[in-house]
Design a protein around this motif. Structure first.
Motif, PDB file in Angstrom:
ATOM      1  N   PRO A 160       8.400 -62.259 -13.644  1.00 40.22           N
ATOM      2  CA  PRO A 160       7.052 -62.662 -14.046  1.00 40.22           C
ATOM      3  C   PRO A 160       7.100 -63.586 -15.250  1.00 40.22           C
ATOM      4  N   ASP A 161       6.193 -64.548 -15.293  1.00 36.89           N
ATOM      5  CA  ASP A 161       6.191 -65.458 -16.423  1.00 36.89           C
ATOM      6  C   ASP A 161       5.448 -64.848 -17.603  1.00 36.89           C
ATOM      7  N   SER A 162       5.435 -65.586 -18.701  1.00 33.42           N
ATOM      8  CA  SER A 162       4.848 -65.069 -19.936  1.00 33.42           C
ATOM      9  C   SER A 162       3.342 -64.835 -19.803  1.00 33.42           C
ATOM     10  N   THR A 163       2.672 -65.632 -18.967  1.00 30.21           N
ATOM     11  CA  THR A 163       1.231 -65.453 -18.777  1.00 30.21           C
ATOM     12  C   THR A 163       0.936 -64.110 -18.145  1.00 30.21           C
ATOM     13  N   ALA A 164       1.701 -63.757 -17.124  1.00 31.68           N
ATOM     14  CA  ALA A 164       1.503 -62.476 -16.442  1.00 31.68           C
ATOM     15  C   ALA A 164       1.763 -61.315 -17.389  1.00 31.68           C
ATOM     16  N   ILE A 165       2.799 -61.427 -18.183  1.00 33.88           N
ATOM     17  CA  ILE A 165       3.135 -60.362 -19.136  1.00 33.88           C
ATOM     18  C   ILE A 165       2.040 -60.228 -20.192  1.00 33.88           C
ATOM     19  N   SER A 166       1.528 -61.362 -20.662  1.00 36.71           N
ATOM     20  CA  SER A 166       0.444 -61.340 -21.650  1.00 36.71           C
ATOM     21  C   SER A 166      -0.816 -60.707 -21.061  1.00 36.71           C
ATOM     22  N   CYS A 167      -1.105 -61.041 -19.801  1.00 39.35           N
ATOM     23  CA  CYS A 167      -2.259 -60.440 -19.121  1.00 39.35           C
ATOM     24  C   CYS A 167      -2.111 -58.928 -19.036  1.00 39.35           C
ATOM     25  N   ALA A 168      -0.926 -58.486 -18.663  1.00 35.79           N
ATOM     26  CA  ALA A 168      -0.674 -57.050 -18.517  1.00 35.79           C
ATOM     27  C   ALA A 168      -0.849 -56.334 -19.850  1.00 35.79           C
ATOM     28  N   ALA A 173     -14.394 -54.334 -27.140  1.00 29.79           N
ATOM     29  CA  ALA A 173     -13.062 -54.294 -26.523  1.00 29.79           C
ATOM     30  C   ALA A 173     -12.951 -55.328 -25.412  1.00 29.79           C
ATOM     31  N   GLY A 174     -14.028 -55.502 -24.648  1.00 28.96           N
ATOM     32  CA  GLY A 174     -14.025 -56.509 -23.587  1.00 28.96           C
ATOM     33  C   GLY A 174     -13.933 -57.914 -24.142  1.00 28.96           C
ATOM     34  N   ALA A 175     -14.649 -58.167 -25.248  1.00 23.29           N
ATOM     35  CA  ALA A 175     -14.591 -59.487 -25.883  1.00 23.29           C
ATOM     36  C   ALA A 175     -13.175 -59.763 -26.398  1.00 23.29           C
ATOM     37  N   THR A 176     -12.535 -58.737 -26.949  1.00 27.12           N
ATOM     38  CA  THR A 176     -11.148 -58.874 -27.417  1.00 27.12           C
ATOM     39  C   THR A 176     -10.225 -59.192 -26.252  1.00 27.12           C
ATOM     40  N   PHE A 205      -7.150 -50.114 -14.765  1.00 23.60           N
ATOM     41  CA  PHE A 205      -8.457 -50.719 -15.043  1.00 23.60           C
ATOM     42  C   PHE A 205      -9.494 -50.241 -14.021  1.00 23.60           C
ATOM     43  N   LYS A 206      -9.120 -50.252 -12.738  1.00 19.20           N
ATOM     44  CA  LYS A 206     -10.031 -49.817 -11.682  1.00 19.20           C
ATOM     45  C   LYS A 206     -10.335 -48.324 -11.780  1.00 19.20           C
ATOM     46  N   GLU A 207      -9.318 -47.536 -12.137  1.00 19.63           N
ATOM     47  CA  GLU A 207      -9.528 -46.096 -12.302  1.00 19.63           C
ATOM     48  C   GLU A 207     -10.466 -45.810 -13.469  1.00 19.63           C
ATOM     49  N   LEU A 208     -10.322 -46.573 -14.551  1.00 16.13           N
ATOM     50  CA  LEU A 208     -11.220 -46.411 -15.694  1.00 16.13           C
ATOM     51  C   LEU A 208     -12.657 -46.724 -15.297  1.00 16.13           C
ATOM     52  N   GLU A 209     -12.842 -47.762 -14.484  1.00 16.89           N
ATOM     53  CA  GLU A 209     -14.187 -48.125 -14.038  1.00 16.89           C
ATOM     54  C   GLU A 209     -14.837 -46.974 -13.272  1.00 16.89           C
ATOM     55  N   VAL A 210     -14.079 -46.353 -12.376  1.00 12.49           N
ATOM     56  CA  VAL A 210     -14.598 -45.237 -11.591  1.00 12.49           C
ATOM     57  C   VAL A 210     -14.968 -44.068 -12.501  1.00 12.49           C
ATOM     58  N   GLN A 211     -14.091 -43.739 -13.439  1.00  9.03           N
ATOM     59  CA  GLN A 211     -14.333 -42.622 -14.346  1.00  9.03           C
ATOM     60  C   GLN A 211     -15.514 -42.901 -15.272  1.00  9.03           C
ATOM     61  N   TRP A 212     -15.604 -44.117 -15.746  1.00 11.71           N
ATOM     62  CA  TRP A 212     -16.680 -44.520 -16.657  1.00 11.71           C
ATOM     63  C   TRP A 212     -18.046 -44.366 -15.980  1.00 11.71           C
ATOM     64  N   ASP A 213     -18.168 -44.944 -14.791  1.00 16.07           N
ATOM     65  CA  ASP A 213     -19.441 -44.910 -14.089  1.00 16.07           C
ATOM     66  C   ASP A 213     -19.805 -43.495 -13.635  1.00 16.07           C
ATOM     67  N   ALA A 214     -18.784 -42.685 -13.296  1.00 11.62           N
ATOM     68  CA  ALA A 214     -19.043 -41.304 -12.889  1.00 11.62           C
ATOM     69  C   ALA A 214     -19.585 -40.490 -14.061  1.00 11.62           C
ATOM     70  N   PHE A 215     -19.069 -40.726 -15.257  1.00 11.13           N
ATOM     71  CA  PHE A 215     -19.551 -40.031 -16.451  1.00 11.13           C
ATOM     72  C   PHE A 215     -21.014 -40.373 -16.717  1.00 11.13           C
ATOM     73  N   LEU A 216     -21.353 -41.651 -16.622  1.00 13.80           N
ATOM     74  CA  LEU A 216     -22.735 -42.072 -16.858  1.00 13.80           C
ATOM     75  C   LEU A 216     -23.667 -41.502 -15.796  1.00 13.80           C
ATOM     76  N   GLN A 217     -23.206 -41.460 -14.564  1.00 10.59           N
ATOM     77  CA  GLN A 217     -24.035 -40.887 -13.502  1.00 10.59           C
ATOM     78  C   GLN A 217     -24.270 -39.405 -13.746  1.00 10.59           C
ATOM     79  N   SER A 240      -4.073 -52.778 -23.149  1.00  7.26           N
ATOM     80  CA  SER A 240      -4.694 -52.479 -24.439  1.00  7.26           C
ATOM     81  C   SER A 240      -6.181 -52.169 -24.270  1.00  7.26           C
ATOM     82  N   PHE A 241      -6.846 -52.944 -23.416  1.00  9.74           N
ATOM     83  CA  PHE A 241      -8.265 -52.716 -23.146  1.00  9.74           C
ATOM     84  C   PHE A 241      -8.476 -51.352 -22.489  1.00  9.74           C
ATOM     85  N   VAL A 242      -7.667 -51.040 -21.489  1.00  6.16           N
ATOM     86  CA  VAL A 242      -7.791 -49.763 -20.786  1.00  6.16           C
ATOM     87  C   VAL A 242      -7.556 -48.604 -21.745  1.00  6.16           C
ATOM     88  N   GLU A 243      -6.567 -48.738 -22.620  1.00  9.69           N
ATOM     89  CA  GLU A 243      -6.282 -47.688 -23.602  1.00  9.69           C
ATOM     90  C   GLU A 243      -7.492 -47.449 -24.509  1.00  9.69           C
TER      91      GLU A 243
END
Length: 304
Positions: A5-13, A61-64, A97-109, A18-21
């Motif tokens: 993987p190139d540096s862009t992919a590693i930076s994205c990961a 966190a999303g803006a970061t 990231f996808k798992e966090l989305e599911v957990q986040w929305d389930a908590f709000l519901q 960090s956002f998910v954490e």
């Protein structure tokens, strides 16, 4: 030999991990705090924009995240991720990231269900229905009691803009857009009236901050909100997808207005746009499904 993987992919990961954490930490804290007392107290005291560790901290966190990726919008971040799926670390981060989305929305519901806040969107066609012209309202500028009758029978259509809380950025941007398109509204004989469920002091502050030129009426009982089928919902306001859209505004150097601490408001009330003819008959009805969901001026006028 496997492609590296190139540096862009590693930076994205790294940025996504960090956002998910951060998101998991916010959600874990919210779940803990929601169990320590009543749900009502949790919502009132713990979900506040000035609390960096509240659920609203996900906006920053999303803006970061966007800034780390040198993008300004979620779709640009997703484009970047899709181009680097050969990176195992990024694939793993995306799964988290996808798992966090599911957990986040389930908590709000769950909170919605416990507080019975799920929006009461009735299966009623408000088109061709009439709103009582005797509905009592308060003029936000004068404090006088008025009714909708004041605006009817003058040969104009009335666009009622029911806003959310006074500090709703999206409501302010919507009103600004209406004012920018005032000539189009005038050409169609449409008069805009802003409706709030808040108090007069909060309304005066809102008018001063926004420079709104429209008449503003107050409906503290929210009977008009109920009549139009507008409810309240944590899930529809703070769901994961919306939070990342709110992050786009922060990434573009826009600030969310702060509440006046001594004024009680309701972050989870939903808004709407309704056009009445001169007899009070509803010609156009748009019940917002989230703070982001507002009709364009073109949509409003094309439905006349």
């Amino acid at each position: 030999m496997a492609e590296q993987p190139d540096s862009t992919a590693i930076s994205c990961a790294k940025a996504l991990s960090s956002f998910v954490e951060k998101g998991k930490a916010l959600l874990d804290l919210a779940e803990k705090e929601s169990r320590e007392g009543s749900c009502q107290e949790f919502v009132r005291q713990k979900i506040r924009i000035e609390r960096k560790q509240s659920l609203l901290g996900l906006i920053e966190a999303g803006a970061t995240l966007y800034n780390s990726l040198s993008v300004k919008q979620k779709k640009d971040a997703e484009d970047l991720w899709s181009k680097n799926t050969n990176c195992a670390a990024l694939r793993e981060a995306l799964q988290d990231f996808k798992e966090l989305e599911v957990q986040w929305d389930a908590f709000l519901q769950r909170l919605d269900d416990e507080l019975q806040l799920s929006p009461k969107i009735h299966n009623v066609d408000h088109q061709s229905k009439c709103i009582s012209p005797d509905t009592p309202l308060i003029d936000a500028r004068t404090g006088e009691t008025v009714t909708l009758q004041k605006y009817l029978g003058r040969g104009k259509k009335i666009l009622l803009v029911l806003i959310r809380q006074f500090s709703c950025l999206l409501c302010r941007l919507h009103v600004q857009d209406l004012q920018k398109n005032q000539s189009s509204l005038d050409a169609h004989s449409v008069q805009v009236v802003v409706i709030s469920f808040g108090c007069q002091e909060g309304a005066s502050h809102w008018v001063e901050q926004t420079g709104c030129q429209y008449d503003m009426l107050l409906n503290p009982s929210r009977k008009m909100y109920s009549a139009f089928g507008l409810g309240a919902s944590l899930q529809k306001v703070l769901n994961f997808g919306n939070m990342l859209i709110y992050s786009e505004y922060v990434a573009n150097d826009m600030e969310f207005p702060r509440e006046l601490p001594w004024i009680q408001d309701d972050m989870f009330q939903l808004g709407g746009n309704f056009v009445l003819d001169e007899h009070g008959r509803v010609l156009f009805s748009h019940r917002c499904q989230s703070p982001i969901d507002r009709p364009s001026v073109e949509d409003i006028l094309s439905a006349q």
